[in-house]
Design a protein around this motif. Structure first.
Motif, mmCIF file in Angstrom:
data_model
loop_
_atom_site.group_PDB
_atom_site.id
_atom_site.type_symbol
_atom_site.label_atom_id
_atom_site.label_comp_id
_atom_site.label_asym_id
_atom_site.label_seq_id
_atom_site.Cartn_x
_atom_site.Cartn_y
_atom_site.Cartn_z
ATOM 1 N N ALA A 1 -12.757 -12.963 -4.656
ATOM 2 C CA ALA A 1 -13.309 -12.366 -3.479
ATOM 3 C C ALA A 1 -12.281 -12.309 -2.229
ATOM 4 C CB ALA A 1 -14.863 -13.375 -3.254
ATOM 5 N N PHE A 2 -11.814 -13.316 -2.196
ATOM 6 C CA PHE A 2 -10.867 -13.541 -0.962
ATOM 7 C C PHE A 2 -9.577 -12.347 -1.079
ATOM 8 C CE2 PHE A 2 -12.174 -17.978 -0.222
ATOM 9 C CZ PHE A 2 -12.862 -17.825 1.073
ATOM 10 N N ALA A 3 -9.105 -12.147 -2.266
ATOM 11 C CA ALA A 3 -8.273 -11.251 -2.695
ATOM 12 C C ALA A 3 -8.667 -9.810 -2.508
ATOM 13 C CB ALA A 3 -7.563 -11.354 -4.096
ATOM 14 N N GLU A 4 -10.033 -9.369 -2.653
ATOM 15 C CA GLU A 4 -10.371 -8.201 -2.151
ATOM 16 C C GLU A 4 -10.650 -7.832 -0.956
ATOM 17 O OE1 GLU A 4 -14.092 -7.173 -4.347
ATOM 18 O OE2 GLU A 4 -13.163 -7.135 -6.313
ATOM 19 N N LEU A 5 -10.981 -9.089 -0.177
ATOM 20 C CA LEU A 5 -11.138 -9.064 1.328
ATOM 21 C C LEU A 5 -9.710 -8.710 1.861
ATOM 22 C CD1 LEU A 5 -13.042 -9.131 3.629
ATOM 23 C CD2 LEU A 5 -12.789 -11.722 3.663
ATOM 24 N N VAL A 6 -8.699 -9.208 1.451
ATOM 25 C CA VAL A 6 -7.444 -8.907 1.914
ATOM 26 C C VAL A 6 -7.185 -7.497 1.901
ATOM 27 C CG1 VAL A 6 -4.922 -9.615 1.727
ATOM 28 C CG2 VAL A 6 -6.683 -11.550 1.768
ATOM 29 N N GLU A 7 -7.304 -7.007 0.514
ATOM 30 C CA GLU A 7 -7.004 -5.577 0.528
ATOM 31 C C GLU A 7 -7.861 -4.701 1.316
ATOM 32 O OE1 GLU A 7 -7.516 -4.370 -3.562
ATOM 33 O OE2 GLU A 7 -6.043 -6.000 -4.487
ATOM 34 N N PHE A 8 -9.028 -5.358 1.571
ATOM 35 C CA PHE A 8 -9.966 -4.268 2.459
ATOM 36 C C PHE A 8 -9.401 -4.544 4.093
ATOM 37 C CE2 PHE A 8 -13.635 -3.839 5.393
ATOM 38 C CZ PHE A 8 -14.170 -2.917 4.899
ATOM 39 N N GLU A 9 -8.929 -5.517 4.555
ATOM 40 C CA GLU A 9 -8.545 -5.565 5.734
ATOM 41 C C GLU A 9 -7.289 -5.061 5.906
ATOM 42 O OE1 GLU A 9 -8.674 -9.722 7.153
ATOM 43 O OE2 GLU A 9 -10.921 -9.570 7.562
ATOM 44 N N SER A 10 -6.419 -5.215 5.038
ATOM 45 C CA SER A 10 -4.940 -4.238 4.836
ATOM 46 C C SER A 10 -5.213 -2.842 4.857
ATOM 47 C CB SER A 10 -4.229 -4.507 3.583
ATOM 48 O OG SER A 10 -3.912 -5.917 3.531
ATOM 49 N N ALA A 11 -6.278 -2.208 4.340
ATOM 50 C CA ALA A 11 -6.371 -0.812 4.290
ATOM 51 C C ALA A 11 -7.149 -0.629 5.728
ATOM 52 C CB ALA A 11 -7.426 -0.495 3.363
ATOM 53 N N LEU A 12 -7.936 -1.475 6.247
ATOM 54 C CA LEU A 12 -8.384 -1.398 7.504
ATOM 55 C C LEU A 12 -7.508 -1.228 8.849
ATOM 56 C CD1 LEU A 12 -10.878 -0.982 9.534
ATOM 57 C CD2 LEU A 12 -11.271 -3.556 9.539
ATOM 58 N N VAL A 13 -6.351 -2.150 8.659
ATOM 59 C CA VAL A 13 -5.232 -2.128 9.639
ATOM 60 C C VAL A 13 -4.722 -0.858 9.485
ATOM 61 C CG1 VAL A 13 -3.152 -3.112 10.086
ATOM 62 C CG2 VAL A 13 -5.284 -4.781 9.502
ATOM 63 N N ALA A 14 -4.439 -0.428 8.275
ATOM 64 C CA ALA A 14 -3.550 0.943 8.127
ATOM 65 C C ALA A 14 -4.445 2.006 8.772
ATOM 66 C CB ALA A 14 -3.338 1.178 6.780
ATOM 67 N N ASN A 15 -6.017 2.002 8.677
ATOM 68 C CA ASN A 15 -6.670 2.749 9.227
ATOM 69 C C ASN A 15 -6.630 2.914 10.745
ATOM 70 O OD1 ASN A 15 -9.835 3.736 9.941
ATOM 71 N ND2 ASN A 15 -9.175 4.747 8.179
ATOM 72 N N VAL A 16 -6.760 1.944 11.222
ATOM 73 C CA VAL A 16 -6.960 1.875 12.678
ATOM 74 C C VAL A 16 -5.682 2.241 13.254
ATOM 75 C CG1 VAL A 16 -6.782 0.074 14.521
ATOM 76 C CG2 VAL A 16 -8.159 -0.175 12.701
ATOM 77 N N GLU A 17 -4.266 1.842 12.574
ATOM 78 C CA GLU A 17 -3.391 2.335 13.016
ATOM 79 C C GLU A 17 -2.947 3.908 13.038
ATOM 80 O OE1 GLU A 17 -0.409 0.164 10.996
ATOM 81 O OE2 GLU A 17 -0.496 -1.848 12.385
ATOM 82 N N ALA A 18 -3.365 4.264 12.001
ATOM 83 C CA ALA A 18 -3.460 5.764 11.746
ATOM 84 C C ALA A 18 -4.282 6.567 12.577
ATOM 85 C CB ALA A 18 -3.625 6.118 10.423
ATOM 86 N N ALA A 19 -5.422 6.058 13.000
ATOM 87 C CA ALA A 19 -6.347 6.654 13.669
ATOM 88 C C ALA A 19 -6.050 6.543 15.243
ATOM 89 C CB ALA A 19 -7.864 6.194 13.671
ATOM 90 N N THR A 20 -5.285 5.476 15.602
ATOM 91 C CA THR A 20 -4.735 5.271 17.151
ATOM 92 C C THR A 20 -3.597 6.097 17.380
ATOM 93 O OG1 THR A 20 -3.744 3.387 16.429
ATOM 94 C CG2 THR A 20 -5.832 3.099 17.408
ATOM 95 N N THR A 21 -2.901 6.312 16.416
ATOM 96 C CA THR A 21 -1.753 7.112 16.347
ATOM 97 C C THR A 21 -1.933 8.485 16.585
ATOM 98 O OG1 THR A 21 -0.172 5.680 14.986
ATOM 99 C CG2 THR A 21 0.404 7.967 15.245
ATOM 100 N N GLU A 22 -2.981 8.953 15.915
ATOM 101 C CA GLU A 22 -3.613 10.546 16.118
ATOM 102 C C GLU A 22 -4.113 10.432 17.465
ATOM 103 O OE1 GLU A 22 -6.923 13.440 13.968
ATOM 104 O OE2 GLU A 22 -5.752 11.700 12.813
ATOM 105 N N MET A 23 -4.892 9.430 17.927
ATOM 106 C CA MET A 23 -5.618 9.561 19.121
ATOM 107 C C MET A 23 -4.761 9.767 20.282
ATOM 108 S SD MET A 23 -8.691 7.085 20.504
ATOM 109 C CE MET A 23 -7.625 5.543 20.375
ATOM 110 N N PHE A 24 -3.691 8.779 20.347
ATOM 111 C CA PHE A 24 -2.970 8.865 21.334
ATOM 112 C C PHE A 24 -1.895 9.926 21.453
ATOM 113 C CE2 PHE A 24 -3.787 4.043 20.976
ATOM 114 C CZ PHE A 24 -4.587 3.885 22.141
ATOM 115 N N HIS A 25 -1.896 10.668 20.546
ATOM 116 C CA HIS A 25 -0.846 12.085 20.464
ATOM 117 C C HIS A 25 -1.179 12.819 21.727
ATOM 118 C CE1 HIS A 25 1.945 14.723 18.990
ATOM 119 N NE2 HIS A 25 0.983 15.735 19.079
ATOM 120 N N GLY A 26 -0.470 12.746 22.713
ATOM 121 C CA GLY A 26 -0.601 13.760 24.002
ATOM 122 C C GLY A 26 -1.706 13.097 24.968
#
Length: 243
Positions: A73-98
């Motif tokens: 259960a903890f291992a799956e949560l780690v994978e979920f949060e890692s994907a969430l971090v990547a998602n936030v970083e990708a979204a903010t990179t796109e949002m701050f463009h310009g």
């Protein structure tokens, strides 16, 4: 390009993982195959649906499946949060463009803090998952040892029973009584020593629990990072724009 949201389907029902491969487990269990009690207990399990030695081992050492399930259960949560971090970083990179200015700087700082808190949270959970894995393996190993030792004890008790029966039949010879009594005494001593091994294994299990409690307790204190990143309390107020 729009950033795809994280799917909750990543979080599935946790399943315990076998601590070691089945083949390695079978090789390590070869000594059990020459034990009469081992096969007797297998027959008992086939007929009645449970193995008394395995059930006794759970009473002594606990059930490793629960620890292994928590680790998954903890291992799956780690994978979920890692994907969430990547998602936030990708979204903010796109949002701050310009997008520039004070509002952009404030938003950028907030999401950077959020990503860092998520990453630190994942590392803490990963450490806890590792402790659950180590404890699950320890519990499993002790359970295996307890089962093998109890089977050994049963073999000795069967030997005592056979010796006492033979001694009773040969008691009239005098010599049979003395030899049979000596053998029974030796087997009784051996049975007591074997039982003390079970007690020792139980003590090792208690030490495992204490060690796990201490380490996991210290790691739990690192899980408060997410509370340090509250949601923004109010929308950005640009003083240069009339309300």
């Amino acid at each position: 390009m729009a950033v795809e949201p994280i799917s909750a389907a990543m979080l599935t029902n946790p399943e315990p993982e076998q601590p070691i491969p089945k083949l390695a487990d079978e090789i390590m269990s070869i000594p059990d195959y020459i034990s009469p009690s081992h096969w007797m207990l297998i027959a008992f399990n086939t007929i009645f649906g449970f193995n008394p030695a395995e059930e006794a081992a759970k009473w002594f050492a606990g059930d490793w499946n629960g620890m292994a399930r928590a680790e998954d259960a903890f291992a799956e949560l780690v994978e979920f949060e890692s994907a969430l971090v990547a998602n936030v970083e990708a979204a903010t990179t796109e949002m701050f463009h310009g997008w520039t200015g004070e509002a952009a700087d404030a938003a950028r700082a907030y999401f950077a803090q959020l990503s860092q808190a998520l990453a630190e949270h994942s590392e803490a959970i990963k450490s806890i998952a590792r402790e659950y894995h180590n404890t699950a393996y320890g519990v499993w190993a002790i359970c295996k040892s307890v089962v093998s030792t109890l089977e050994m004890l049963a073999d000795i008790l069967i030997g005592i029973a056979l010796d006492l029966a033979a001694t009773a039949l040969l008691s009239e010879t005098g010599v049979g009584l003395v030899v049979g009594g000596a053998i029974a005494g030796y087997l009784a001593f051996k049975a007591n020593s074997t039982w003390m091994k079970v007690v020792d294994l139980h003590g090792k299990m208690i030490n495992f629990v204490y060690a796990f409690s201490g380490v996991s307790g210290s790691l739990v204190s690192t899980l408060h990072g997410m509370t340090e990143v509250p949601l923004p309390g109010a929308p950005y107020d640009n003083k240069n724009v009339p309300s």
